[in-house]
Scaffold this motif. Structure first.
Motif, mmCIF file in Angstrom:
data_model
loop_
_atom_site.group_PDB
_atom_site.id
_atom_site.type_symbol
_atom_site.label_atom_id
_atom_site.label_comp_id
_atom_site.label_asym_id
_atom_site.label_seq_id
_atom_site.Cartn_x
_atom_site.Cartn_y
_atom_site.Cartn_z
ATOM 1 N N UNK B 116 0.843 -1.195 0.000
ATOM 2 C CA UNK B 116 0.000 0.000 0.000
ATOM 3 C C UNK B 116 0.880 1.248 0.000
ATOM 4 N N UNK B 275 -7.324 16.623 10.739
ATOM 5 C CA UNK B 275 -7.528 17.046 9.343
ATOM 6 C C UNK B 275 -7.948 18.508 9.226
ATOM 7 N N UNK B 294 -1.168 11.888 5.898
ATOM 8 C CA UNK B 294 -2.115 11.086 6.671
ATOM 9 C C UNK B 294 -1.769 11.110 8.154
ATOM 10 N N UNK C 135 -5.160 -2.699 3.751
ATOM 11 C CA UNK C 135 -5.959 -1.655 3.083
ATOM 12 C C UNK C 135 -5.665 -1.541 1.589
ATOM 13 N N UNK C 139 -9.105 -1.393 -4.151
ATOM 14 C CA UNK C 139 -8.378 -0.131 -4.302
ATOM 15 C C UNK C 139 -9.190 1.065 -3.831
ATOM 16 N N UNK C 142 -9.487 2.343 -0.066
ATOM 17 C CA UNK C 142 -8.403 3.022 0.643
ATOM 18 C C UNK C 142 -8.787 4.448 1.050
ATOM 19 N N UNK C 143 -9.531 5.128 0.171
ATOM 20 C CA UNK C 143 -9.909 6.501 0.518
ATOM 21 C C UNK C 143 -10.746 6.547 1.797
ATOM 22 N N UNK C 146 -8.418 5.763 4.613
ATOM 23 C CA UNK C 146 -7.551 6.921 4.812
ATOM 24 C C UNK C 146 -8.264 8.009 5.614
ATOM 25 N N UNK C 150 -6.842 9.389 9.031
ATOM 26 C CA UNK C 150 -6.518 10.807 9.221
ATOM 27 C C UNK C 150 -7.183 11.351 10.474
#
Lengths: 81, 422, 1002
Positions: B116, B275, B294, C135, C139, C142-143, C146, C150
């Motif tokens: 990843x 964020x 991140x 993760x 595909x 992942x967002x 993420x 975060x």
């Protein structure tokens, strides 16, 4: 952060008061930017407005000398022609 | 004895299994290889471009007898020192082809490499603060549209929605004219890209040799015969030099002169924050760009240092410039603190485009001159360069970037598009 | 029980810095608390029994105060509210103020019950690098992952209001910079100052003395603190010494530059600060630097070593001595140095119960050991803590001790209940600033820490930063540092006296240095032994990283996050370097540490930017007339903000532009062209010089006339255009269009001073001296006739130039050709310009004179098909591309000639400047729109060029566009398409001279 002395007006100032004009070359000449002593054109931009020559070590940032245009000094220690 | 190749896949199952035994079963991502006496191809430089080229040579062209030789720790050059921005909104057709390919490879890189890389297409805005810049960005957006790259102009209202902390209005030095919006622009984890390529390249049989400095490139009768390294001579019929600002010095002894100027490019991060910024923002006229990692750090960069050189210490004045630029955009960040600043030595060419191609001597290739924008190009550059070396079809993507273009004046000028480095 | 303030009358030695008569109220997470003037935020929180301040980054484990200084990895809180809200503050470094609002970070919904703490359960699934392994699929997911990651990551919340505070920069010079005002720094300053050198001492804390107050002992016959006071007073009185406290040296840079951030006013309301800035950033240049930055006490690394209630031993002693705070009532001390004994002695005097001292050393034999032992204190030697237990945010409840000699066996383990565990793994020097200058630090195995290795000349590391920890050694080494600095500057002239005063201090036991690493046997335990408490990195994590091949220090750091927290690894770097070789990673030799990067501790963006905010970000350059344009739409161009248009009330911008254009075509308009360059080139070589500089032959321009000229760079591309007028035989005046005044004169100077030195030329940039007013339109002669003066423009032709007197001032007049109509450019002295501008408006009122702006100018030029440097060129356009090949000299060796002759610049299919007329006359394609051959073609489409300028022509009553089109000259009349908001519009390629070719048939 270089501290540079202009050989024309003798002012010593931060590099931000000057402007680097790149390697000392003839028009059309490509020269490798050496790891070691390099000869550059610098402009006393915020001072007297003169272009001058500066020999500087491109890795450790040491300044070896400067000269007014037209009066180039001989090789500095560590410098290759 | 050849190094044991990693074979283990990274899956949820393998993670669960290892969790039960305190992760004692993981293998090295890439084994520390000792140099063999000879390889088919030696790649000088264990950065992104070298590793990606190695991977695609093995994966797509079946060439596995390759050594990637790195003078320090893998990925320790500009791969470790960039701000990890990915975009393909370039102006010139040659650049669009290359960066579009690269961007599209990033889209699948995590699955392709079984690692990843935290590719995050969160969207990217390039802010226009003068009419001239607005028109340049509009030209870029329209060029992208015809090329098939998704980017378009958005008005100030939409910019404000994307950047709630952005300060604009009549009191500002520069009025906001609008922005170029690339919805699939974003960031990735730069180190992960390196490690992912290294791991997969190693799985495919490529030797990754760290702490081995190439001292010179050897030739016999006008063709490449190998490299002399700090750990002995390695013979190879093909050598790719991908050592960024160190490339000119390596090629000088072969009489090849590259128009490359080294200069420090600095960046800094804030302390980690919750964020606060969801997209990547680039402000060319104000000379700054920013994204939030991140981990929560604001990753901030600006223009290159003013004086060239190989020192990675950089001038504090550049940090001042960039901080002032950032606060002009986001004044509320004034009490936020810089945690760390650093620099990389970037290799700038006269037209701000890379130099990729064969160099006249049989078996000698180069991939350098990425300047301030190499990270985003890693997959495409590797893909194209591998094809170039192996005689594949994708070579056309890198073909326009040959050294010859400077002699001919056939420049691929991206300097207007890279007023600030990103 | 937890930490608390001891009563006032307990012992006069304790609570030295607080004023118990000055209570200060503050809040923590909304709860009202009380501290005293002199407290730090950390000491006040401890005094109120606050154990847990924060949650850790990865696992959200509760964390309390560990240290008294910058190395504290845990005590990270948010202070202030509203526009003063500041995230990620280290509580140990914030002086307490009345009303300070303090809040925890990284905990939701509350510090006590933090939902994120559920992550602790998932720890086995979160080894270092887990995010790279998981993760990946699908595909798209992942967002979402993420987004969640975060939210969990990050510490504080970014402020969302502009900072009301002010910051400033100061430049200073000194002979010697002393970094740190502890006893070594003070001794160094004294030594250097005694040589007559200009000394600058910067101390990060609000007071001098460092941690001298943690020690007994006498220097020069007086208690250490008295010596500190005396020396500080002596230095303060010396004229050649500048003492600066609460000022941290944040970074060292080349050529002796130090960046110092001084905290000037407390973080209260700015109005209370008066005119003072919040922080002042010093840029100090020094010839020599003495690093007397001291040392950090190393924590001990063992399982569960991160609980609230676990604190560094010397820090605990300092909290007691300075602020009268004891960390708990039931205390176990685990130490591998004599610091544990010093702290035990103090705490016992303060009434705390020291259950046991656990000494990691096999056979401690120092004076302090024997003194404490003879006092009846329970001591276990050759023992180490191997685990702790605790109750969430209430912290540690017991510690398990094991004999180190039989640590793998079942026996000799004992569990001791306690509310506080004080640890000391000895000291690690803190010379990391040397790393900013590229110095490698070498790992000293005996010390278990980094020491300065090969440092650059003029940089001297002294005192505890140099590994000299004992009082006598530190003060003596500090003095040596000052002497060496003097010798670096003065050479042999410097004296060589050593530190002469007598020092009495308890000698620390030099016996075996264990370092901070008790033996940890099982992988499970290693995974719970924290090395970097802030980033939640354990020994086990390091082990996994090494196993996976990330053993090089830089890889380890990047893979695990070790040392990447806000403390920049101050508490972990030494321990990590000692552990790494044991794990089979790189050996802890001189090359095996990561780079130490500035700043030393985080510094505010505001301090870095200084005064360069708002109007001072990039000060606007003005023309002599800018202040008259309050009613105009101003837009940035270069350094200026220039009028784009002068809309009348109720008029849209576009309508204003059209009105202004019509005024110029039909009557008379005036335009402020002062932002163009005016460069005087004189001397016998002036003509030859200009012939070299310009692609156009200008050296033979007749006196009293002018020529339009192009300037190229060495690559052969157009970089400037301008008008060269000949004033006299040896004098030329070069003028450029607006907005580009700086660049051309700089370009001239560079060539003149470097490679064209032999020519007798003198260049004067007169841009600021003259205001330039352009009069354009058929009524120009009429208006000029009304101006008093002796310049007769009645005989002006298209190239004329004249000097004389206008309206009582010297002036120049040039027949210019920007708008393709009757036009005169008047240069008058800058000071006379506003009055003259108003005179012109008044004198021409009856003939309708009106101001026009850049937009109208651009539209006028578009009508004429004249190129605009900012639009039609982008650094890749040649004179031939612009259709201006006849301006290129066929003979002279001008700059850019060889570039221009390269194959790619002469091939016929280059992009040429052409006109584009859309079928729909009212439609204006925006600049940047591309021209395509077939709108139905899938992408990537063939693109033949792009529009550079466009707009509606009020004169021709249709929209016009200029474009750069491949081989455009050969394709006049061809059909192309422009895409606008998804629709294709047909257009024709034409010549650029619209005024001469397009009929006004509307």
């Amino acid at each position: 952060m270089l501290l540079i002395t202009c050989p024309v007006c003798a002012v010593t100032a931060e590099e931000t008061e000057f402007s680097c004009g790149g390697l000392h070359v003839q028009p059309g000449e490509t020269r490798r930017y050496a790891r070691g002593v390099v000869r550059e054109y610098w402009l006393c931009a915020a001072g007297c407005g003169s272009w001058f020559g500066l020999a500087r070590h491109s890795v450790n940032q040491r300044i070896l000398g400067s000269w007014t245009m037209g009066k180039e000094p001989p090789l500095f220690p560590g410098e290759t022609a | 004895m050849p190094p044991r190749r990693p074979t283990r896949r990274y899956t949820l199952t393998s993670l669960l299994k290892e969790a039960r035994r305190q992760h004692r079963g993981w293998e090295p991502a890439w084994p520390k290889a000792e140099p063999k006496a000879s390889y088919e191809i030696v790649i000088a430089g264990g950065g992104g471009h070298g590793l990606a080229t190695a991977y695609y040579l093995a994966k797509l062209h079946g060439i596995r007898n390759i050594a990637v030789v790195e003078k320090g720790w893998l990925g320790g050059g500009n791969a470790a020192r960039n701000t990890a921005i990915i975009r393909s909104d370039y102006l010139r057709p040659e650049s669009m082809a290359l960066y579009r390919l690269s961007h599209s490879l990033f889209e699948h890189l995590s699955t392709e490499l079984d690692f990843n890389v935290m590719y995050s297409p969160r969207g990217l805005v390039e802010l226009a603060y003068t009419r001239q810049h607005m028109e340049l960005l509009a030209r870029t957006a329209d060029a992208n549209t015809h090329y098939g790259i998704k980017s378009w102009m958005i008005p100030p209202d939409e910019v404000r929605k994307l950047l709630p902390l952005l300060d604009d209005g009549p009191h500002k030095r520069y009025p906001l004219f609008g922005a170029l919006w690339q919805p699939r622009g974003g960031i990735a984890r730069h180190d992960a890209v390196i490690w992912a390529y290294a791991r997969m390249a190693a799985q495919l049989g490529i030797d990754i040799i760290e702490n081995c400095e190439i001292e010179r490139i050897e030739t016999i009768g006008g063709r490449i015969s190998g490299v002399r390294t700090s750990r002995g001579t390695i013979s190879a019929g093909t050598v790719l030099v991908a050592t960024a600002a160190d490339t000119p010095a390596l090629l000088a002894s072969l009489g090849i002169n590259l128009p490359i100027e080294p200069v420090a490019l600095q960046a800094f991060v804030s302390e980690p924050l919750k964020p606060a910024l969801d997209v990547v923002a680039i402000a060319g006229e104000v000379e700054g760009y920013i994204s939030q990692s991140d981990k929560g750090e604001l990753v901030i960069g600006g223009a290159t240092d003013k004086a060239p050189g190989y020192s990675r210490r950089g001038a504090f004045a550049s940090i001042e410039d960039t901080a002032a630029s950032m606060l002009e955009l986001f004044p509320s960040l004034s009490r936020v603190r810089m945690m760390r600043h650093w620099a990389g030595t970037v290799d700038i060419t006269p037209d701000r485009s890379p130099i990729i191609g064969a160099l006249g001597l049989q078996g000698l290739f180069v991939n350098c001159g990425w300047g301030t924008g190499g990270f985003k190009a890693i997959p495409g550059s590797g893909y194209g360069t591998a094809s170039l070396i192996a005689g594949g079809k994708a070579a056309h993507v890198v073909a326009p970037f040959g050294l010859d273009r400077f002699r001919q004046g056939r420049l691929i000028d991206e300097s207007a598009a890279s007023a600030v480095a990103h | 029980m937890t930490s608390s303030r001891i009563p006032k009358d307990k012992d006069p030695r304790f609570g030295r810095l607080i004023d118990r008569d000055a209570p200060l109220a503050f809040t923590f997470n909304g709860k009202k608390l009380k501290g005293f003037a002199g407290d730090t935020l950390a000491s006040a929180l401890l005094a109120n029994g606050v154990r847990t301040l924060a949650r850790s980054v990865k696992y959200h484990r509760p964390r309390g105060i560990m240290s008294v200084g910058a190395d504290d990895p845990n005590a990270i809180v948010q202070t202030g509210t509203g526009d003063l809200r500041t995230p990620n503050q280290n509580a140990t470094r914030i002086p307490l103020e009345a009303g300070l609002a303090v809040a925890s970070q990284n905990a939701w919904p509350s510090l006590g019950f933090d939902a994120g703490a559920l992550l602790e359960r998932a720890r086995p699934l979160m080894p270092p690098g887990f995010q790279y392994k998981a993760f990946k699929r699908p595909l798209k997911a992942w967002r979402a992952y993420e987004k969640a990651i975060r939210k969990i990551a990050g510490y504080g919340t970014a402020p969302d209001k502009p900072d009301p505070d002010r910051y400033e920069h100061v430049n200073a010079h000194a002979d010697v910079l002393i970094v740190g005002g502890g006893i070594a720094g003070l001794a160094a300053a004294e030594a250097a100052a005694s040589e007559g050198l200009k000394v600058f001492l910067a101390e990060a804390a609000p007071r001098l003395g460092g941690i001298a107050d943690a020690y007994e002992g006498r220097i020069d016959g007086m208690p250490v603190l008295d010596w500190v006071r005396r020396t500080a007073a002596k230095l303060a009185a010396a004229e050649n010494v500048h003492l600066l406290v609460h000022a941290e040296v944040s970074g060292l840079y080349d050529h002796g530059l130090a960046v110092i951030v001084e905290n000037v006013t407390p973080d209260t309301r700015p109005e209370e600060a008066g005119n003072m800035p919040r922080q002042r950033l010093w840029k100090l240049r020094a010839k020599a630097v003495v690093l007397a930055t001291g040392a950090f006490e190393k924590p001990l690394v063992f399982p569960e070593n991160d609980r609230p209630g676990i604190m560094l031993a010397t820090s605990a002693r300092l909290y007691l001595r300075r602020y009268g705070v004891v960390p708990g009532q039931k205390i176990v001390i685990a130490t591998s140095s004599d610091e544990g004994y010093r702290t035990a002695t103090d705490l016992a005097a303060a009434g705390a119960d020291i259950s046991r001292i656990v000494d990691l050393r096999i056979a401690p034999d120092g004076a302090l050991f024997h003194m404490v032992k003879s006092g009846g204190q329970s001591i276990s030697v050759a023992s180490a803590p191997v685990s702790t237990r605790g109750k969430g945010t209430r912290g540690i409840t017991d510690v398990t001790i094991a004999n180190r000699l039989t640590v793998d066996g079942p026996a000799l383990r004992s569990v001791m209940s306690c509310d506080t565990l004080l640890v000391s793994g000895g000291w690690a020097p803190a010379p990391m600033l040397a790393g900013h200058l590229g110095a490698r630090l070498s790992f000293d195995r005996e010390l278990g820490a980094f020491r300065p290795g090969d440092v650059p000349k003029g940089l001297i590391v002294a005192g505890a930063a140099n590994g000299k920890f004992d009082l006598a050694l530190a003060v003596g080494d500090g003095w040596r540092g000052g002497v060496e600095a003097a010798r670096h500057i003065l050479g042999a002239a410097a004296r060589e006296a050593g530190f002469s005063a007598a020092v009495e201090a308890t000698q620390d036991d030099p016996a075996e240095a264990i370092g901070s690493l008790p033996d940890i046997s099982t992988p499970e335990e290693r995974l719970r032994a924290f090395v970097d408490v802030q980033t939640d990195t354990t020994v086990g994590d390091m082990e996994i990283a090494v196993r996976e091949g990330y053993g090089a220090p830089e890889h380890l750091k990047r893979y695990t996050g070790l040392g990447l927290g806000t403390d920049q690894g101050k508490s972990s770097v030494a321990n990590a370097a000692a552990i790494l070789p044991r794990l089979g990673g790189t050996a802890a030799d001189s090359s095996a540490h990561t780079t130490f990067r500035p700043p030393w501790t985080p510094i505010a963006f505001g301090a870095i930017a200084g005064a360069r905010r708002g109007p001072l970000f990039r000060p606007v350059r003005t023309t002599p007339l800018t202040h008259l344009f309050g009613d105009a739409i101003l837009e940035p161009l270069g350094l200026w903000r220039l009028p784009a248009a002068f809309p009348q009330p109720g008029e849209t911008r576009e309508n204003a532009i059209r009105r202004e254009v019509r005024t110029v075509r039909g009557g008379i308009g005036i335009f402020d062209a002062s932002a163009g360059a005016k460069i005087l080139v004189s001397g016998t070589g002036a003509g030859e010089f200009l012939d070299r500089m310009s692609a156009t032959d200008v050296g033979d321009t007749p006196i009293g006339t002018s020529r339009y000229a192009l300037f190229l760079n060495e690559e052969g591309f157009v970089i400037e255009d301008g008008i060269v007028a000949r004033l006299r035989e040896d004098r030329f005046l070069v003028s450029t269009g607006v907005g580009r005044a700086a660049s051309l004169s700089g370009w001239f100077e560079r060539w003149h001073q470097t490679l064209l030195r032999d020519l007798d030329v003198f260049i004067v940039d007169e841009t600021e001296r003259w205001a330039q007013i352009l009069l354009a339109g058929p009524q120009v002669p009429e208006l000029l006739s009304r101006i008093p003066g002796d310049i007769d423009i009645s005989s002006f032709t298209v190239d004329s130039f004249a000097e004389g007197d206008v309206n009582g001032a010297p002036a120049r007049a040039l027949a210019s050709r920007y708008t393709a109509g009757a036009e005169v450019e008047l240069s008058i002295p800058a000071g006379n310009a506003p009055a003259f501008w108003n005179f012109l408006l008044e004198a021409g009122r009856d003939i309708g004179v009106a101001r026009f702006g850049m937009d109208a100018m651009q539209r006028l030029r578009l009508e004429a098909g004249a190129f605009d440097l900012d639009r039609e060129t982008d650094g890749t356009v040649t004179p031939y591309d612009l259709g201006l090949g006849d301006l290129v000299s066929s003979e002279s060796d001008f700059i850019g000639r060889s570039g221009l002759e390269r194959p790619a610049l002469t091939r016929p299919n280059r992009r040429h400047l052409v006109g584009v007329l859309l079928d729909d006359k009212m439609l204006t394609p925006p600049p940047g729109s591309h021209l395509i051959l077939d709108p139905e073609e899938p992408t990537p489409r063939r693109v033949v060029g792009h529009i550079t300028t466009s707009g509606y022509s009020p004169t021709l009553r249709r929209s016009l566009a200029l474009a750069l089109v491949s081989a455009g000259e050969k394709h006049l009349g061809d059909r192309v398409f422009v895409m606008m908001t998804g629709d294709a519009h047909g257009a024709e390629i034409t010549v650029t001279d619209f005024l001469g070719t397009v009929g006004d048939d509307a």
